[in-house]
Design a protein around this motif. Structure first.
Motif, PDB file in Angstrom:
ATOM      1  N   GLU A   1       0.940  -1.172  -0.143  1.00 26.58           N
ATOM      2  CA  GLU A   1       0.013   0.009  -0.013  1.00 26.58           C
ATOM      3  C   GLU A   1       0.944   1.090   0.028  1.00 26.58           C
ATOM      4  OE1 GLU A   1      -3.615   1.960   2.604  1.00 26.58           O
ATOM      5  OE2 GLU A   1      -3.026  -0.209   2.938  1.00 26.58           O
ATOM      6  N   GLN A   2       1.958   1.166   0.706  1.00 31.60           N
ATOM      7  CA  GLN A   2       2.894   2.242   0.720  1.00 31.60           C
ATOM      8  C   GLN A   2       3.470   2.731  -0.567  1.00 31.60           C
ATOM      9  OE1 GLN A   2       6.058   1.870   3.659  1.00 31.60           O
ATOM     10  NE2 GLN A   2       4.684   1.167   5.565  1.00 31.60           N
ATOM     11  N   LEU A   3       3.738   1.653  -1.192  1.00 30.73           N
ATOM     12  CA  LEU A   3       4.190   1.744  -2.695  1.00 30.73           C
ATOM     13  C   LEU A   3       3.119   1.858  -3.685  1.00 30.73           C
ATOM     14  CD1 LEU A   3       6.861  -1.315  -2.318  1.00 30.73           C
ATOM     15  CD2 LEU A   3       7.479   1.113  -2.572  1.00 30.73           C
ATOM     16  N   GLY A   4       2.060   1.909  -3.242  1.00 31.14           N
ATOM     17  CA  GLY A   4       0.888   1.913  -4.466  1.00 31.14           C
ATOM     18  C   GLY A   4       1.119   0.768  -5.247  1.00 31.14           C
ATOM     19  N   LEU A   5       1.315  -0.448  -4.668  1.00 38.05           N
ATOM     20  CA  LEU A   5       1.721  -1.456  -5.454  1.00 38.05           C
ATOM     21  C   LEU A   5       0.472  -2.441  -5.906  1.00 38.05           C
ATOM     22  CD1 LEU A   5       3.874  -3.392  -6.995  1.00 38.05           C
ATOM     23  CD2 LEU A   5       4.015  -4.470  -4.884  1.00 38.05           C
ATOM     24  N   ARG A   6       0.441  -2.495  -7.069  1.00 39.80           N
ATOM     25  CA  ARG A   6      -0.702  -3.602  -7.693  1.00 39.80           C
ATOM     26  C   ARG A   6      -0.029  -4.627  -8.200  1.00 39.80           C
ATOM     27  NH1 ARG A   6      -5.932   0.185 -10.015  1.00 39.80           N
ATOM     28  NH2 ARG A   6      -6.337   1.270  -8.039  1.00 39.80           N
ATOM     29  N   PRO A   7       0.231  -5.956  -7.625  1.00 44.41           N
ATOM     30  CA  PRO A   7       0.835  -6.851  -8.165  1.00 44.41           C
ATOM     31  C   PRO A   7       0.427  -7.189  -9.450  1.00 44.41           C
ATOM     32  CG  PRO A   7       0.448  -7.422  -5.910  1.00 44.41           C
ATOM     33  CD  PRO A   7      -0.102  -6.151  -6.308  1.00 44.41           C
TER      34      PRO A   7
ATOM     35  N   GLY B   1       4.907 -11.433 -12.722  1.00 46.66           N
ATOM     36  CA  GLY B   1       4.943 -12.545 -11.808  1.00 46.66           C
ATOM     37  C   GLY B   1       4.993 -12.201 -10.426  1.00 46.66           C
ATOM     38  N   GLN B   2       4.423 -11.390 -10.010  1.00 46.46           N
ATOM     39  CA  GLN B   2       4.274 -10.678  -8.702  1.00 46.46           C
ATOM     40  C   GLN B   2       3.434 -11.481  -7.605  1.00 46.46           C
ATOM     41  OE1 GLN B   2       4.102  -6.603  -9.567  1.00 46.46           O
ATOM     42  NE2 GLN B   2       6.445  -6.515  -9.211  1.00 46.46           N
ATOM     43  N   ASN B   3       4.046 -12.527  -7.092  1.00 49.41           N
ATOM     44  CA  ASN B   3       3.043 -12.960  -6.029  1.00 49.41           C
ATOM     45  C   ASN B   3       4.084 -13.084  -4.711  1.00 49.41           C
ATOM     46  OD1 ASN B   3       2.441 -14.529  -8.723  1.00 49.41           O
ATOM     47  ND2 ASN B   3       0.413 -14.282  -7.515  1.00 49.41           N
ATOM     48  N   PHE B   4       3.574 -12.234  -3.563  1.00 50.75           N
ATOM     49  CA  PHE B   4       4.237 -12.159  -2.590  1.00 50.75           C
ATOM     50  C   PHE B   4       4.161 -13.316  -1.391  1.00 50.75           C
ATOM     51  CE2 PHE B   4       4.188  -7.855  -4.403  1.00 50.75           C
ATOM     52  CZ  PHE B   4       5.270  -7.839  -4.994  1.00 50.75           C
ATOM     53  N   VAL B   5       5.347 -14.034  -0.939  1.00 53.97           N
ATOM     54  CA  VAL B   5       5.080 -14.839   0.190  1.00 53.97           C
ATOM     55  C   VAL B   5       4.679 -14.007   1.522  1.00 53.97           C
ATOM     56  CG1 VAL B   5       6.157 -16.610   1.455  1.00 53.97           C
ATOM     57  CG2 VAL B   5       6.347 -16.548  -0.942  1.00 53.97           C
ATOM     58  N   HIS B   6       3.792 -14.269   2.195  1.00 49.73           N
ATOM     59  CA  HIS B   6       3.341 -13.660   3.505  1.00 49.73           C
ATOM     60  C   HIS B   6       3.367 -14.502   4.635  1.00 49.73           C
ATOM     61  CE1 HIS B   6      -0.435 -15.295   3.704  1.00 49.73           C
ATOM     62  NE2 HIS B   6      -0.912 -14.825   2.350  1.00 49.73           N
ATOM     63  N   ASP B   7       3.878 -15.697   4.293  1.00 49.91           N
ATOM     64  CA  ASP B   7       3.812 -16.756   5.633  1.00 49.91           C
ATOM     65  C   ASP B   7       5.373 -16.917   6.269  1.00 49.91           C
ATOM     66  OD1 ASP B   7       2.994 -18.841   7.351  1.00 49.91           O
ATOM     67  OD2 ASP B   7       3.792 -20.117   6.100  1.00 49.91           O
ATOM     68  N   PRO B   8       5.662 -16.471   7.243  1.00 47.11           N
ATOM     69  CA  PRO B   8       7.141 -16.408   7.729  1.00 47.11           C
ATOM     70  C   PRO B   8       7.631 -17.754   8.067  1.00 47.11           C
ATOM     71  CG  PRO B   8       5.884 -14.975   9.187  1.00 47.11           C
ATOM     72  CD  PRO B   8       4.974 -15.451   8.158  1.00 47.11           C
ATOM     73  N   ASN B   9       6.562 -18.755   8.235  1.00 45.23           N
ATOM     74  CA  ASN B   9       6.864 -20.300   8.496  1.00 45.23           C
ATOM     75  C   ASN B   9       7.575 -20.885   7.025  1.00 45.23           C
ATOM     76  OD1 ASN B   9       6.636 -20.366  11.148  1.00 45.23           O
ATOM     77  ND2 ASN B   9       4.453 -20.855  10.892  1.00 45.23           N
ATOM     78  N   THR B  10       6.830 -20.515   6.148  1.00 46.30           N
ATOM     79  CA  THR B  10       7.189 -20.820   4.447  1.00 46.30           C
ATOM     80  C   THR B  10       8.617 -20.130   4.185  1.00 46.30           C
ATOM     81  OG1 THR B  10       4.982 -21.022   3.981  1.00 46.30           O
ATOM     82  CG2 THR B  10       6.696 -20.939   2.104  1.00 46.30           C
ATOM     83  N   VAL B  11       8.800 -19.118   4.796  1.00 47.02           N
ATOM     84  CA  VAL B  11      10.175 -18.484   4.407  1.00 47.02           C
ATOM     85  C   VAL B  11      11.190 -18.999   5.144  1.00 47.02           C
ATOM     86  CG1 VAL B  11      11.524 -16.358   4.593  1.00 47.02           C
ATOM     87  CG2 VAL B  11       8.860 -16.095   3.645  1.00 47.02           C
TER      88      VAL B  11
ATOM     89  N   PRO C   1      -1.035 -11.612  -4.157  1.00 46.57           N
ATOM     90  CA  PRO C   1      -2.286 -12.268  -4.267  1.00 46.57           C
ATOM     91  C   PRO C   1      -1.931 -13.869  -4.570  1.00 46.57           C
ATOM     92  CG  PRO C   1      -1.716 -11.123  -6.335  1.00 46.57           C
ATOM     93  CD  PRO C   1      -0.569 -10.808  -5.202  1.00 46.57           C
ATOM     94  N   VAL C   2      -3.211 -14.602  -4.278  1.00 42.61           N
ATOM     95  CA  VAL C   2      -3.085 -16.072  -4.403  1.00 42.61           C
ATOM     96  C   VAL C   2      -2.939 -16.372  -5.714  1.00 42.61           C
ATOM     97  CG1 VAL C   2      -4.564 -18.198  -3.902  1.00 42.61           C
ATOM     98  CG2 VAL C   2      -4.515 -16.154  -2.226  1.00 42.61           C
ATOM     99  N   PRO C   3      -1.947 -17.014  -6.289  1.00 43.05           N
ATOM    100  CA  PRO C   3      -1.977 -17.522  -7.761  1.00 43.05           C
ATOM    101  C   PRO C   3      -2.917 -18.530  -7.843  1.00 43.05           C
ATOM    102  CG  PRO C   3      -0.140 -18.413  -6.202  1.00 43.05           C
ATOM    103  CD  PRO C   3      -0.872 -17.455  -5.353  1.00 43.05           C
ATOM    104  N   ASN C   4      -3.074 -18.789  -9.127  1.00 41.35           N
ATOM    105  CA  ASN C   4      -4.036 -20.024  -9.711  1.00 41.35           C
ATOM    106  C   ASN C   4      -3.423 -21.655  -9.567  1.00 41.35           C
ATOM    107  OD1 ASN C   4      -5.963 -18.354 -10.131  1.00 41.35           O
ATOM    108  ND2 ASN C   4      -5.176 -17.686 -12.211  1.00 41.35           N
ATOM    109  N   VAL C   5      -1.948 -21.386  -9.130  1.00 42.66           N
ATOM    110  CA  VAL C   5      -1.224 -22.750  -9.090  1.00 42.66           C
ATOM    111  C   VAL C   5      -0.418 -22.913  -7.750  1.00 42.66           C
ATOM    112  CG1 VAL C   5      -1.042 -22.820 -11.593  1.00 42.66           C
ATOM    113  CG2 VAL C   5       0.611 -21.629 -10.403  1.00 42.66           C
ATOM    114  N   ASP C   6      -0.256 -24.128  -7.658  1.00 44.95           N
ATOM    115  CA  ASP C   6       0.651 -24.443  -6.301  1.00 44.95           C
ATOM    116  C   ASP C   6       2.036 -24.353  -6.874  1.00 44.95           C
ATOM    117  OD1 ASP C   6      -1.482 -24.912  -4.342  1.00 44.95           O
ATOM    118  OD2 ASP C   6      -1.494 -26.837  -5.330  1.00 44.95           O
TER     119      ASP C   6
END
Length: 291
Positions: free
Chosen positions: A21-27, A32-42, A204-209
């Motif tokens: 939001e700060q960046l005014g970013l729309r993935p 191919g912008q899908n950002f990981v938001h789960d610390p355990n996965t990282v 955002p949630v992609p259409n694939v795993d």
């Protein structure tokens, strides 16, 4: 293992969205912008990558910095390559806020990884020794192959790619997933699947795993120039349903010439490309040089 001076505070869902939001970013799908938001996965990605304080990590497409923060906590340094100038400019600030003691270990390049040179990648932190990245689905294979070719200093790595792409990269001869990406990857390294990643850990949630692919550099299977071997691979898989005698006719000059070279390499002309290892493709290329 050597202790880092301070573990980074990793990004959660609210922080990822807040930074966007700060960046005014729309993935965008284009980048191919899908950002990981789960610390355990990282954390799992970094643990699986087996990077340590001796590693200079090359990260392609750091985005908002979720993986970057975890890598800085484990590696000696990180060179992050980001094509989006707004994201590249913001990344050092994010690291300064969440891991101030590690910010000097980060170098950010605003560049296209497909055009990255060894000189650019090695300036500052030194030659990269490991590749760890959440790669855009549409360019994952070309990026990995380009970096392995351009950066012989890369000894190992772990990339997150679309699950189907992970299957293709790690496949061995004989399987349905085996193709040009598999054979070309095997020229540079031993490649294996290293886990699965749910689509639900992305925003955002992609259409694939997604899947994790690990690699360990090894010596090429032949002294034949790589481009000549890859020309055989490309010809074989351009018409993968055909026998090699037919599929390689254009490359060799005629079906008869293709058969001659295949027999010289000890390969059945009635075989198909999906049956050959990268060493066997190299044998065909070698036969062409010798005859």
């Amino acid at each position: 293992m050597e202790q880092r001076p301070q573990a980074a505070r990793l990004l959660g869902p609210a922080e990822v969205r807040g930074l966007a939001e700060q960046l005014g970013l729309r993935p965008t799908k284009k980048l191919g912008q899908n950002f990981v938001h789960d610390p355990n996965t990282v954390r799992r990605i970094v643990d699986t990558s087996e990077v340590g304080p001796e590693d200079v990590v090359l990260e392609v497409g750091p985005g908002i910095g979720s993986l970057t923060l975890a890598l800085l906590s484990a590696a000696g340094s990180v060179t992050a390559v980001e094509v989006d100038s707004a994201l590249a400019e913001r990344l050092p600030g994010t690291v300064a806020e969440h891991a101030p003691a590690l910010v000097d270990n980060l170098r950010v390049l605003c560049a296209d990884a497909l055009r990255l040179t060894a000189e650019e990648a090695s300036a500052g932190n030194g030659p990269p020794t490991a590749l760890v990245a959440n790669l855009p689905y549409n360019v994952a294979v070309p990026v990995v192959l380009h970096l392995l070719a351009e950066l012989p200093s890369l000894r190992h790595g772990l990339v997150m790619v679309q699950s189907e792409v992970a299957d293709r990269m790690a496949a061995g001869p004989g399987g349905r997933s085996y193709g040009a990406p598999s054979a070309k990857s095997a020229w540079f390294a031993s490649v294996r699947r290293a886990g699965a990643v749910s689509r639900n850990v992305f925003w955002p949630v992609p259409n694939v795993d997604s899947g994790l692919v690990a690699f360990t550099r090894r010596e090429p299977p032949s002294e034949v120039p790589r481009d000549r071997v890859f020309a055989v691979v490309e010809a074989a898989f351009a018409q993968r349903r055909k026998t090699l005698r037919s599929a390689l006719a254009g490359w060799a000059g005629s079906p008869a010439r293709a058969e001659e070279l295949l027999r010289a390499a000890g390969i059945d002309p009635a075989a198909r490309g999906e049956q050959l290892s990268i060493a066997e493709f190299a044998s065909v290329a070698a036969a062409a040089e010798q005859r």
